[in-house]
Design a protein around this motif. Structure first.
Motif, PDB file in Angstrom:
ATOM      1  N   ALA A 544      34.708  73.379  -1.730  1.00 54.60           N
ATOM      2  CA  ALA A 544      33.345  72.998  -2.140  1.00 54.60           C
ATOM      3  C   ALA A 544      33.040  71.554  -1.750  1.00 54.60           C
ATOM      4  O   ALA A 544      31.940  71.226  -1.297  1.00 54.60           O
ATOM      5  CB  ALA A 544      33.180  73.207  -3.643  1.00 54.60           C
ATOM      6  N   SER A 545      34.055  70.672  -1.909  1.00 56.00           N
ATOM      7  CA  SER A 545      33.820  69.259  -1.567  1.00 56.00           C
ATOM      8  C   SER A 545      33.692  69.037  -0.065  1.00 56.00           C
ATOM      9  O   SER A 545      33.087  68.058   0.387  1.00 56.00           O
ATOM     10  CB  SER A 545      34.955  68.403  -2.131  1.00 56.00           C
ATOM     11  N   LEU A 546      34.264  69.960   0.722  1.00 53.49           N
ATOM     12  CA  LEU A 546      34.201  69.834   2.181  1.00 53.49           C
ATOM     13  C   LEU A 546      32.964  70.498   2.777  1.00 53.49           C
ATOM     14  O   LEU A 546      32.806  70.512   4.011  1.00 53.49           O
ATOM     15  CB  LEU A 546      35.456  70.444   2.825  1.00 53.49           C
ATOM     16  N   HIS A 547      32.116  71.035   1.931  1.00 54.41           N
ATOM     17  CA  HIS A 547      30.957  71.754   2.437  1.00 54.41           C
ATOM     18  C   HIS A 547      30.071  70.899   3.356  1.00 54.41           C
ATOM     19  O   HIS A 547      29.575  71.393   4.378  1.00 54.41           O
ATOM     20  CB  HIS A 547      30.140  72.317   1.270  1.00 54.41           C
ATOM     21  N   PRO A 548      29.838  69.628   3.043  1.00 51.60           N
ATOM     22  CA  PRO A 548      29.016  68.831   3.988  1.00 51.60           C
ATOM     23  C   PRO A 548      29.602  68.784   5.396  1.00 51.60           C
ATOM     24  O   PRO A 548      28.848  68.650   6.369  1.00 51.60           O
ATOM     25  CB  PRO A 548      29.009  67.455   3.329  1.00 51.60           C
ATOM     26  N   GLU A 549      30.910  68.865   5.535  1.00 49.24           N
ATOM     27  CA  GLU A 549      31.519  68.839   6.856  1.00 49.24           C
ATOM     28  C   GLU A 549      31.523  70.215   7.525  1.00 49.24           C
ATOM     29  O   GLU A 549      31.248  70.353   8.721  1.00 49.24           O
ATOM     30  CB  GLU A 549      32.986  68.337   6.762  1.00 49.24           C
ATOM     31  N   THR A 550      31.823  71.271   6.733  1.00 50.03           N
ATOM     32  CA  THR A 550      31.959  72.605   7.313  1.00 50.03           C
ATOM     33  C   THR A 550      30.615  73.224   7.681  1.00 50.03           C
ATOM     34  O   THR A 550      30.545  74.088   8.563  1.00 50.03           O
ATOM     35  CB  THR A 550      32.695  73.537   6.339  1.00 50.03           C
ATOM     36  N   LEU A 574      48.479  67.967  -1.769  1.00 47.08           N
ATOM     37  CA  LEU A 574      48.147  69.296  -1.241  1.00 47.08           C
ATOM     38  C   LEU A 574      46.719  69.342  -0.728  1.00 47.08           C
ATOM     39  O   LEU A 574      46.434  69.891   0.336  1.00 47.08           O
ATOM     40  CB  LEU A 574      48.371  70.355  -2.329  1.00 47.08           C
ATOM     41  N   THR A 575      45.772  68.743  -1.501  1.00 47.91           N
ATOM     42  CA  THR A 575      44.380  68.739  -1.043  1.00 47.91           C
ATOM     43  C   THR A 575      44.218  67.899   0.231  1.00 47.91           C
ATOM     44  O   THR A 575      43.389  68.229   1.088  1.00 47.91           O
ATOM     45  CB  THR A 575      43.465  68.184  -2.152  1.00 47.91           C
ATOM     46  N   GLN A 576      45.003  66.800   0.365  1.00 46.07           N
ATOM     47  CA  GLN A 576      44.941  66.018   1.595  1.00 46.07           C
ATOM     48  C   GLN A 576      45.393  66.869   2.814  1.00 46.07           C
ATOM     49  O   GLN A 576      44.798  66.808   3.881  1.00 46.07           O
ATOM     50  CB  GLN A 576      45.849  64.784   1.493  1.00 46.07           C
ATOM     51  N   ILE A 577      46.449  67.682   2.612  1.00 45.70           N
ATOM     52  CA  ILE A 577      46.966  68.514   3.703  1.00 45.70           C
ATOM     53  C   ILE A 577      45.918  69.533   4.134  1.00 45.70           C
ATOM     54  O   ILE A 577      45.578  69.643   5.324  1.00 45.70           O
ATOM     55  CB  ILE A 577      48.264  69.210   3.260  1.00 45.70           C
ATOM     56  N   ILE A 578      45.392  70.304   3.176  1.00 46.87           N
ATOM     57  CA  ILE A 578      44.423  71.346   3.511  1.00 46.87           C
ATOM     58  C   ILE A 578      43.139  70.718   4.057  1.00 46.87           C
ATOM     59  O   ILE A 578      42.525  71.242   5.004  1.00 46.87           O
ATOM     60  CB  ILE A 578      44.117  72.210   2.272  1.00 46.87           C
ATOM     61  N   SER A 579      42.718  69.573   3.485  1.00 49.00           N
ATOM     62  CA  SER A 579      41.498  68.906   3.957  1.00 49.00           C
ATOM     63  C   SER A 579      41.643  68.499   5.425  1.00 49.00           C
ATOM     64  O   SER A 579      40.731  68.698   6.223  1.00 49.00           O
ATOM     65  CB  SER A 579      41.222  67.681   3.085  1.00 49.00           C
ATOM     66  N   ASN A 580      42.787  67.935   5.777  1.00 46.93           N
ATOM     67  CA  ASN A 580      42.985  67.520   7.169  1.00 46.93           C
ATOM     68  C   ASN A 580      43.007  68.716   8.125  1.00 46.93           C
ATOM     69  O   ASN A 580      42.504  68.633   9.248  1.00 46.93           O
ATOM     70  CB  ASN A 580      44.290  66.737   7.309  1.00 46.93           C
ATOM     71  N   LEU A 581      43.593  69.851   7.707  1.00 48.92           N
ATOM     72  CA  LEU A 581      43.607  71.047   8.549  1.00 48.92           C
ATOM     73  C   LEU A 581      42.196  71.571   8.770  1.00 48.92           C
ATOM     74  O   LEU A 581      41.821  71.946   9.895  1.00 48.92           O
ATOM     75  CB  LEU A 581      44.490  72.130   7.927  1.00 48.92           C
ATOM     76  N   VAL A 582      41.377  71.615   7.673  1.00 48.65           N
ATOM     77  CA  VAL A 582      40.006  72.101   7.798  1.00 48.65           C
ATOM     78  C   VAL A 582      39.188  71.181   8.702  1.00 48.65           C
ATOM     79  O   VAL A 582      38.471  71.648   9.604  1.00 48.65           O
ATOM     80  CB  VAL A 582      39.363  72.231   6.408  1.00 48.65           C
ATOM     81  N   LEU A 644      45.656  60.889  13.838  1.00 49.58           N
ATOM     82  CA  LEU A 644      46.604  60.811  12.725  1.00 49.58           C
ATOM     83  C   LEU A 644      46.498  61.983  11.772  1.00 49.58           C
ATOM     84  O   LEU A 644      47.296  62.082  10.833  1.00 49.58           O
ATOM     85  CB  LEU A 644      46.374  59.513  11.931  1.00 49.58           C
ATOM     86  N   GLY A 645      45.541  62.892  11.975  1.00 46.63           N
ATOM     87  CA  GLY A 645      45.322  63.964  11.014  1.00 46.63           C
ATOM     88  C   GLY A 645      46.517  64.881  10.875  1.00 46.63           C
ATOM     89  O   GLY A 645      47.068  65.055   9.779  1.00 46.63           O
ATOM     90  N   LEU A 646      46.960  65.481  11.980  1.00 47.51           N
ATOM     91  CA  LEU A 646      48.096  66.409  11.911  1.00 47.51           C
ATOM     92  C   LEU A 646      49.410  65.686  11.683  1.00 47.51           C
ATOM     93  O   LEU A 646      50.334  66.236  11.086  1.00 47.51           O
ATOM     94  CB  LEU A 646      48.171  67.248  13.203  1.00 47.51           C
ATOM     95  N   ASN A 647      49.505  64.432  12.138  1.00 42.18           N
ATOM     96  CA  ASN A 647      50.702  63.661  11.828  1.00 42.18           C
ATOM     97  C   ASN A 647      50.798  63.400  10.331  1.00 42.18           C
ATOM     98  O   ASN A 647      51.886  63.451   9.747  1.00 42.18           O
ATOM     99  CB  ASN A 647      50.663  62.344  12.607  1.00 42.18           C
ATOM    100  N   LEU A 648      49.645  63.118   9.714  1.00 38.78           N
ATOM    101  CA  LEU A 648      49.608  62.923   8.265  1.00 38.78           C
ATOM    102  C   LEU A 648      49.996  64.218   7.555  1.00 38.78           C
ATOM    103  O   LEU A 648      50.772  64.205   6.591  1.00 38.78           O
ATOM    104  CB  LEU A 648      48.217  62.476   7.837  1.00 38.78           C
ATOM    105  N   VAL A 649      49.508  65.369   8.035  1.00 35.08           N
ATOM    106  CA  VAL A 649      49.853  66.662   7.446  1.00 35.08           C
ATOM    107  C   VAL A 649      51.367  66.880   7.496  1.00 35.08           C
ATOM    108  O   VAL A 649      52.005  67.264   6.510  1.00 35.08           O
ATOM    109  CB  VAL A 649      49.115  67.797   8.177  1.00 35.08           C
ATOM    110  N   PHE A 650      51.935  66.626   8.657  1.00 35.37           N
ATOM    111  CA  PHE A 650      53.376  66.850   8.820  1.00 35.37           C
ATOM    112  C   PHE A 650      54.187  65.973   7.865  1.00 35.37           C
ATOM    113  O   PHE A 650      55.125  66.430   7.198  1.00 35.37           O
ATOM    114  CB  PHE A 650      53.769  66.566  10.261  1.00 35.37           C
ATOM    115  N   ASN A 651      53.838  64.696   7.793  1.00 35.47           N
ATOM    116  CA  ASN A 651      54.598  63.779   6.955  1.00 35.47           C
ATOM    117  C   ASN A 651      54.419  64.074   5.483  1.00 35.47           C
ATOM    118  O   ASN A 651      55.369  63.977   4.698  1.00 35.47           O
ATOM    119  CB  ASN A 651      54.187  62.337   7.258  1.00 35.47           C
ATOM    120  N   LEU A 652      53.217  64.445   5.073  1.00 32.92           N
ATOM    121  CA  LEU A 652      52.998  64.774   3.662  1.00 32.92           C
ATOM    122  C   LEU A 652      53.788  66.020   3.264  1.00 32.92           C
ATOM    123  O   LEU A 652      54.386  66.066   2.181  1.00 32.92           O
ATOM    124  CB  LEU A 652      51.506  64.967   3.389  1.00 32.92           C
TER     125      LEU A 652
END
Length: 695
Positions: A544-550, A574-582, A644-652
């Motif tokens: 819901a919070s990502l709706h402006p982007e999607t 967890l929300t940072q990981i999914i947010s970066n993937l979306v 840095l998005g997917l790198n951040l996902v991997f490290n998190l």
């Protein structure tokens, strides 16, 4: 055959042949221009002998040998069969005599006994006279008491005789009574004479037949085989690869030879072989000429010695430099400029291959440095001499000191720049780790992208310059060690080294300044609290919070999973990981997709929670599968992408949640991330500084 090849001393095979031809060009030209000789004459046969063999079947050695063998075999077989026939006739004749005697005994003896019993002496004599005219009966004699009756002439030698009793049946007494004897004699000399005559006649007829058949076969053999063999032999005898003649054509004689038979095959193969030899000769001649040209224009010295150390060959440049007369075949130690070369003398005395033999001597008042190397030649384990080369390394020696000085200064400069680069990289790594840990990564995205771009450019140029410097140094050292460094190459490599060092210094200074400026930027540290949370509720709130982007795509990510499933972990991470993937899918995936789709599925597997993230976007090509997790790697450089998005996902996932991540993708078929996270995060986990994945 192959006179020109023979003139090249064909006992010297392989490389020996090329060297011999190069050292004896006059002999090669003389033999190539000499008239070819007949191969038969080389074997001790004149052209008249060849003509006689070709025109007369009697002079053909192969035909005569075959006919002789046939006569011997036929004579043996004829003799054996004649002896067998003679034996059979012998048995037949003597069996006939025995049958005749048996006939006298069984038939005529009773009649003679009857005439004798009746005392009819006239009839008895007539019967004897008649019997003596039967075949195989020469003499008959009947004896009865004082009476004696004869017919024919008694044989004095070589006869067969039988005596039979004359029996008469007495009806009164019912018994047979002997009233006399019958003597039969047959002359065997006539039988022997007959058998010998038959033997001689049979043997003579068979001998005549054998001789006639053999002569006819000899004529056929001569016309069908010998003549064509002689043609092939003459063609090969006159063949000269330097001046090849027309292909061989064998004559065909009707009813005797046949086209396509074995000798025609032999003729065809002869033409193929001569054609191949001609081509081989041309290739050898070409290689010889080329080697001669290379020898004349080569700056290296080429030389050869015999087993005693005499110089039997030197290239022209060596002859001029050392003033050597190879016609006298001097010893190496007798050449004035080589007499003091102790290292070379020691190497030559060992009768083994050697290289890197450096000698120094003066030529025209100038000191020269030379590198000798030689190959020891053996034939049947017997040393036969050396073949070697000599390289003038004077310029290399002069450049060696300059190169050593340059290497010393270059190594010091590279070490200093490398240390600066290492420190800069450490500082950049620290800044990156701090950036990844920041809660406000989205706000700092533009800054990070700009800094990363600016830092990456000088670092990339520095790495390239370092590679250029390293390759130049390696090439310079390799050329010097191999003694192949030329003045032009040395100058070119020195230019490359100076240009690389200048480029390296400039860009390292630039990168260091960017890192220092970047360190001055303050970044808030990530602070996360561990709690028990419902996975479905947290993900729904995030979507819901990502709706402006999607909605700019537009796409609505779907979340599927057990609504009652909870986990005790870090919900903010967890929300940072999914947010970066979306956001990664929104930015990169759906540029050419008419019906974009994002699905997030979660479920429990043993003690872990599995998250499967999919989209149907453009996908990632295979070559980029390992690069997408590298820091600052992005396909949207300068258009808002930080890398840095997917790198951040991997490290998190790896560092903070103690999970692991798998990635699958095909170009044009979207992406598939599989994230496995422990349902219960350990209480004693310490959040380490995340490390970027490099592969």
């Amino acid at each position: 055959m192959y006179q020109s090849l023979k003139s090249c001393n064909y006992t010297k095979i392989g490389a020996d042949y090329d060297w011999w031809c190069m050292n004896n060009p006059d002999e090669l030209r003389t033999d190539n221009n000499s008239p070819s000789t007949n191969g038969l004459e080389n074997d001790g046969h004149s052209s008249s002998s060849y003509s006689a063999r070709k025109n007369s079947p009697i002079y053909g050695k192969i035909g005569r040998r075959i006919i002789l063998i046939m006569i011997l075999l036929s004579s043996t077989i004829t003799l054996v069969t004649t002896v067998v026939q003679l034996y059979w006739d012998y048995e037949q004749q003597f069996n006939s005599v025995e049958q005749r005697h048996h006939e006298i005994k069984t038939i005529h003896a009773n009649l003679l006994a009857s005439s004798l019993w009746n005392f009819d002496l006239i009839l008895l004599q007539e019967r004897l006279d008649g019997l003596v005219h039967l075949p195989s009966i020469d003499y008959l004699q009947v004896n009865s008491g004082q009476y004696e009756f004869k017919a024919g002439e008694k044989v004095t030698a070589d006869y067969i005789s039988d005596t039979y009793p004359l029996m008469h049946y007495n009806a009164d007494t019912d018994k047979f009574e002997e009233i006399g004897s019958l003597y039969v004699e047959t002359n065997t000399r006539e039988i022997y004479d007959y058998l010998i005559h038959q033997f001689i006649v049979t043997l003579a007829l068979n001998a005549f037949k054998t001789a006639l058949v053999c002569y006819l076969i000899l004529i056929v053999f001569h016309r069908s085989i010998n003549r064509r063999i002689f043609s092939i032999a003459k063609y090969l005898g006159n063949y000269d690869p330097a001046r090849p003649s027309k292909p061989l054509v064998l004559r065909h004689q009707k009813y005797i030879t046949e086209k396509g038979d074995e000798l025609y095959w032999l003729g065809d193969e002869t033409n193929k072989i001569t054609a191949n030899v001609t081509q081989l000769y041309k290739n050898i001649k070409y290689q010889q000429d080329r080697l001669t040209d290379f020898t004349h224009v080569s700056s290296d010295w080429l030389w050869e010695t015999d087993e005693f150390g005499h110089l039997i060959y030197c290239s022209d440049i060596m002859l001029e430099a050392l003033n050597i007369d190879t016609s006298k075949k001097p010893l190496v130690s007798e050449v004035p400029m080589l007499s003091e070369t102790t290292k070379l003398a020691d190497c030559l005395a060992k009768h083994a291959d050697f290289s890197m033999c450096e000698e120094t001597f003066d030529i025209d008042g100038i000191t020269h440095h030379f590198m000798f190397q030689g190959m020891a030649r053996y034939i049947d384990d017997q040393f036969v001499g050396y073949r070697g080369t000599t390289i003038d390394i004077t310029e290399l020696k002069m450049a060696q000191l300059k190169l050593e000085e340059l290497n010393t200064g270059l190594e010091r400069t590279v070490a200093e720049r490398t240390l600066d680069l290492k420190q800069s990289m450490q500082k950049l790594q620290t800044a990156q780790d701090q950036l990844i840990e920041s809660e406000k990564l989205a706000a700092l995205g533009g800054l990070v992208a700009g800094v990363a771009h600016e830092v990456n450019t000088p670092l990339g140029i520095s790495v390239t310059a370092t590679s250029v410097v390293r390759d130049s140094v390696k090439e310079l050292n390799s050329a010097f060690e191999a003694q192949t460094l030329t003045t032009e190459q040395f100058a070119s490599l020195m230019g490359s080294l100076n240009e690389g060092v200048t480029m390296l210094e400039h860009n390292l200074d630039r990168a260091a300044k960017l890192v220092r400026d970047f360190k001055q930027t303050a970044v808030d540290q990530v602070s996360e609290s561990r709690s028990e949370f419902n996975i479905k509720q947290v993900l729904d709130a995030l979507i819901a919070s990502l709706h402006p982007e999607t909605r700019t795509v537009p796409v609505v990510p779907s979340v599927n999973g057990d609504e009652s499933l909870t986990m005790n972990s870090l919900p903010g991470v967890l929300t940072q990981i999914i947010s970066n993937l979306v956001l990664n899918s929104v930015i990169h995936a759906f540029k050419e997709q008419e019906e974009p789709c994002i699905s997030i599925e979660f479920y429990q597997k043993e003690s872990n929670i599995i998250f499967e993230y999919r989209d149907n976007g453009a996908g990632v090509e295979d070559t980029l599968h390992q690069k997408i997790f590298e820091p600052f790697f992005t396909s949207r450089r300068g258009r808002g992408g930080s890398g840095l998005g997917l790198n951040l996902v991997f490290n998190l996932v790896k560092q903070k949640l103690q999970g692991y991540l798998e990635f699958e993708s095909e170009l044009g078929h979207g992406v598939h991330f599989t994230i496995s996270i422990p349902r219960e995060l350990q209480m004693d986990i310490v959040n380490p500084v995340p490390n970027s994945k490099t592969g």
